[in-house]
Design a protein around this motif. Structure first.
Motif, PDB file in Angstrom:
ATOM      1  N   ALA A  31       0.835  -1.202   0.000  1.00 26.01           N
ATOM      2  CA  ALA A  31       0.000   0.000   0.000  1.00 26.01           C
ATOM      3  C   ALA A  31       0.869   1.251   0.000  1.00 26.01           C
ATOM      4  N   THR A  32       2.011   1.194   0.705  1.00 23.58           N
ATOM      5  CA  THR A  32       2.947   2.325   0.696  1.00 23.58           C
ATOM      6  C   THR A  32       3.515   2.539  -0.695  1.00 23.58           C
ATOM      7  N   GLU A  33       3.861   1.434  -1.376  1.00 28.30           N
ATOM      8  CA  GLU A  33       4.358   1.539  -2.751  1.00 28.30           C
ATOM      9  C   GLU A  33       3.292   2.160  -3.666  1.00 28.30           C
ATOM     10  N   ALA A  34       2.048   1.711  -3.498  1.00 30.61           N
ATOM     11  CA  ALA A  34       0.951   2.253  -4.328  1.00 30.61           C
ATOM     12  C   ALA A  34       0.753   3.742  -4.036  1.00 30.61           C
ATOM     13  N   TRP A  35       0.877   4.139  -2.775  1.00 34.09           N
ATOM     14  CA  TRP A  35       0.755   5.552  -2.425  1.00 34.09           C
ATOM     15  C   TRP A  35       1.857   6.386  -3.087  1.00 34.09           C
ATOM     16  N   ASN A  36       3.089   5.860  -3.107  1.00 33.44           N
ATOM     17  CA  ASN A  36       4.206   6.577  -3.752  1.00 33.44           C
ATOM     18  C   ASN A  36       3.939   6.768  -5.237  1.00 33.44           C
ATOM     19  N   GLN A  37       3.403   5.739  -5.882  1.00 31.96           N
ATOM     20  CA  GLN A  37       3.056   5.852  -7.293  1.00 31.96           C
ATOM     21  C   GLN A  37       1.949   6.892  -7.515  1.00 31.96           C
TER      22      GLN A  37
ATOM     23  N   SER B  20      -7.861   1.948  -5.230  1.00 26.68           N
ATOM     24  CA  SER B  20      -8.965   1.938  -4.265  1.00 26.68           C
ATOM     25  C   SER B  20      -8.772   0.816  -3.262  1.00 26.68           C
ATOM     26  N   LEU B  21      -9.465   0.943  -2.137  1.00 26.96           N
ATOM     27  CA  LEU B  21      -9.408  -0.077  -1.086  1.00 26.96           C
ATOM     28  C   LEU B  21     -10.810  -0.596  -0.797  1.00 26.96           C
ATOM     29  N   ILE B  22     -10.882  -1.897  -0.477  1.00 29.73           N
ATOM     30  CA  ILE B  22     -12.135  -2.511  -0.023  1.00 29.73           C
ATOM     31  C   ILE B  22     -11.843  -3.188   1.308  1.00 29.73           C
ATOM     32  N   LEU B  23     -12.554  -2.786   2.325  1.00 32.00           N
ATOM     33  CA  LEU B  23     -12.457  -3.450   3.625  1.00 32.00           C
ATOM     34  C   LEU B  23     -13.680  -4.335   3.786  1.00 32.00           C
TER      35      LEU B  23
ATOM     36  N   ILE C 213      -8.541  -5.323   0.601  1.00 31.85           N
ATOM     37  CA  ILE C 213      -8.133  -5.549  -0.787  1.00 31.85           C
ATOM     38  C   ILE C 213      -7.663  -4.231  -1.383  1.00 31.85           C
ATOM     39  N   LEU C 214      -6.491  -4.267  -2.028  1.00 35.58           N
ATOM     40  CA  LEU C 214      -5.962  -3.113  -2.759  1.00 35.58           C
ATOM     41  C   LEU C 214      -6.191  -3.345  -4.241  1.00 35.58           C
ATOM     42  N   LEU C 215      -6.840  -2.389  -4.894  1.00 34.92           N
ATOM     43  CA  LEU C 215      -7.191  -2.514  -6.306  1.00 34.92           C
ATOM     44  C   LEU C 215      -6.470  -1.427  -7.105  1.00 34.92           C
ATOM     45  N   PRO C 216      -5.294  -1.723  -7.677  1.00 35.93           N
ATOM     46  CA  PRO C 216      -4.553  -0.717  -8.452  1.00 35.93           C
ATOM     47  C   PRO C 216      -5.344  -0.259  -9.671  1.00 35.93           C
ATOM     48  N   ALA C 217      -5.289   1.051  -9.947  1.00 39.46           N
ATOM     49  CA  ALA C 217      -5.845   1.673 -11.156  1.00 39.46           C
ATOM     50  C   ALA C 217      -7.367   1.727 -11.188  1.00 39.46           C
ATOM     51  N   LEU C 218      -8.068   1.275 -10.135  1.00 40.98           N
ATOM     52  CA  LEU C 218      -9.536   1.320 -10.134  1.00 40.98           C
ATOM     53  C   LEU C 218     -10.020   2.520  -9.335  1.00 40.98           C
ATOM     54  N   ASN C 219     -11.043   3.201  -9.875  1.00 40.18           N
ATOM     55  CA  ASN C 219     -11.648   4.305  -9.127  1.00 40.18           C
ATOM     56  C   ASN C 219     -12.701   3.748  -8.171  1.00 40.18           C
ATOM     57  N   VAL C 220     -13.339   4.632  -7.436  1.00 37.00           N
ATOM     58  CA  VAL C 220     -14.241   4.179  -6.390  1.00 37.00           C
ATOM     59  C   VAL C 220     -15.463   3.446  -6.956  1.00 37.00           C
ATOM     60  N   GLN C 221     -15.972   3.876  -8.127  1.00 39.25           N
ATOM     61  CA  GLN C 221     -17.144   3.214  -8.708  1.00 39.25           C
ATOM     62  C   GLN C 221     -16.775   1.808  -9.182  1.00 39.25           C
TER      63      GLN C 221
ATOM     64  N   GLU D 220     -10.269 -15.745  -5.850  1.00 44.19           N
ATOM     65  CA  GLU D 220     -10.680 -16.283  -7.145  1.00 44.19           C
ATOM     66  C   GLU D 220     -11.495 -15.271  -7.964  1.00 44.19           C
ATOM     67  N   ASN D 221     -11.905 -14.179  -7.346  1.00 47.15           N
ATOM     68  CA  ASN D 221     -12.790 -13.244  -8.043  1.00 47.15           C
ATOM     69  C   ASN D 221     -12.212 -11.827  -8.121  1.00 47.15           C
ATOM     70  N   VAL D 222     -10.907 -11.720  -8.009  1.00 45.01           N
ATOM     71  CA  VAL D 222     -10.232 -10.437  -8.238  1.00 45.01           C
ATOM     72  C   VAL D 222      -9.117 -10.657  -9.258  1.00 45.01           C
ATOM     73  N   ARG D 223      -8.502  -9.578  -9.700  1.00 48.16           N
ATOM     74  CA  ARG D 223      -7.426  -9.683 -10.673  1.00 48.16           C
ATOM     75  C   ARG D 223      -6.141 -10.213 -10.027  1.00 48.16           C
ATOM     76  N   VAL D 224      -5.217 -10.658 -10.899  1.00 52.55           N
ATOM     77  CA  VAL D 224      -3.961 -11.217 -10.400  1.00 52.55           C
ATOM     78  C   VAL D 224      -3.146 -10.174  -9.643  1.00 52.55           C
ATOM     79  N   ASN D 225      -3.182  -8.924 -10.124  1.00 48.24           N
ATOM     80  CA  ASN D 225      -2.373  -7.893  -9.487  1.00 48.24           C
ATOM     81  C   ASN D 225      -3.074  -7.210  -8.314  1.00 48.24           C
ATOM     82  N   ASP D 226      -4.293  -7.604  -8.029  1.00 47.31           N
ATOM     83  CA  ASP D 226      -4.963  -7.092  -6.825  1.00 47.31           C
ATOM     84  C   ASP D 226      -4.392  -7.795  -5.598  1.00 47.31           C
ATOM     85  N   ILE D 227      -4.333  -7.103  -4.510  1.00 47.91           N
ATOM     86  CA  ILE D 227      -3.727  -7.659  -3.295  1.00 47.91           C
ATOM     87  C   ILE D 227      -4.815  -7.887  -2.254  1.00 47.91           C
TER      88      ILE D 227
END
Length: 313
Positions: A172-178, A187-190, A239-247, A221-228
């Protein structure tokens, strides 16, 4: 005295002839008993030796191999030296091992033996080096596997196999730097399992663990490979979702909510319904990752207050 200094007049002696004696006599004087003699062995003696007619012998012992020339001359009582000197070449033949050809062969043999010994030593060291190299490679491989295992253990949740909180925080820190440098949003999903304490109290912690494992499997099984996907703590997942907006993150969360609801847990022939509540937020609306996590946590509790099994963004 008989002169024998003609070409080819010589005596050859061998190493075993450690001693030899030369007898001589003058033939061109009368009254031989009154004569005196002088003799020497060139390359062995620097001066002449003198003797009389009673001892007309020259004896030599243990001469080194080589070529010598024995010379003898006579003088009468009027001190008149004979004009004829008798000479003979004496050749001391060296032992076979001291001859040039044998010296060369012995030297070559010694060199060959030393070279062979050095080659064998080098070959032994080379083979040992190869063995050590293989051993080092194996130890290195074992060490790398151990490091990978330790790294995995330090970043993975033991029960669910998901990434743990520590690993998620690093990513998440790396994603914040980017995002801070290049405005690459994420985006994040809790997620929280609804009424998880009730499931534990009613069916036992074993069933609770099964619920956690099954939900974790559905999420991955229901998220992308690069999602964490990480186990955030207890029955919560983040869940951390790179490149996705809130919608877009909302659509993912709702999809996950439906998938979990469609797969109740079977316990002793009975189906235990399971549902989740999700909070969603996009990083661009917050000043830090921590602030974004606090936001999704707040939205999660809003969803709980709305009756659970829902998504709030």
């Amino acid at each position: 005295m008989r002169s024998i200094n003609q070409v080819g007049d010589r005596i050859e002696l061998y190493p075993e002839d450690i001693s030899f004696t030369l007898a001589f006599s003058a033939l061109d004087f009368i009254n031989a008993d009154t004569l005196r003699y002088a003799y020497r062995l060139s390359d062995f003696e620097s001066g002449w030796r003198y003797t009389d007619s009673k001892s007309k012998l020259a004896t030599y012992t243990n001469l080194d191999p080589g070529r010598y020339r024995f010379t003898v001359k006579a003088i009468n009582k009027e001190n008149k030296w004979s004009s004829n000197e008798a000479q003979i070449e004496i050749v001391i033949i060296p032992p076979w091992w001291d001859m040039p050809i044998w010296r060369a062969l012995i030297l070559l043999t010694i060199v060959a033996l030393i070279s062979t010994m050095l080659w064998l030593r080098f070959r032994t060291l080379q083979l040992r080096s190869q063995e050590l190299s293989v051993l080092v490679d194996k130890r290195t491989e074992d060490l790398n596997r151990a490091v990978e295992k330790l790294t995995l253990l330090s970043t993975e949740d033991a029960l669910t196999g998901l990434k743990n909180r520590r690993y998620f925080s690093q990513r998440a820190t790396e994603a914040w730097n980017q995002f801070f440098r290049y405005k690459h949003t994420f985006s994040l999903i809790l997620i929280d399992i609804d009424l998880f304490k009730t499931i534990n109290d009613t069916h036992g912690h074993g069933v609770g663990d099964t619920v956690l494992i099954d939900v974790a499997k559905i999420l991955t099984e229901n998220v992308r490979v690069n999602d964490i996907v990480a186990r955030w703590g207890g029955e919560e997942f983040l869940i951390l979702l790179p490149a996705l907006n809130v919608q877009e993150a909302y659509w993912v969360a709702d999809k996950l909510r439906k998938k979990v609801a469609e797969h109740p847990i079977k316990v002793q022939g009975k189906q235990v319904p399971v549902s989740i509540t999700c909070g969603v937020a996009e990083i661009k609306h917050y000043e830090s990752v921590e602030a974004c996590i606090q936001a999704v946590d707040k939205k999660l509790y809003e969803g709980k207050a709305l009756g659970r099994n829902t998504v709030v963004n």
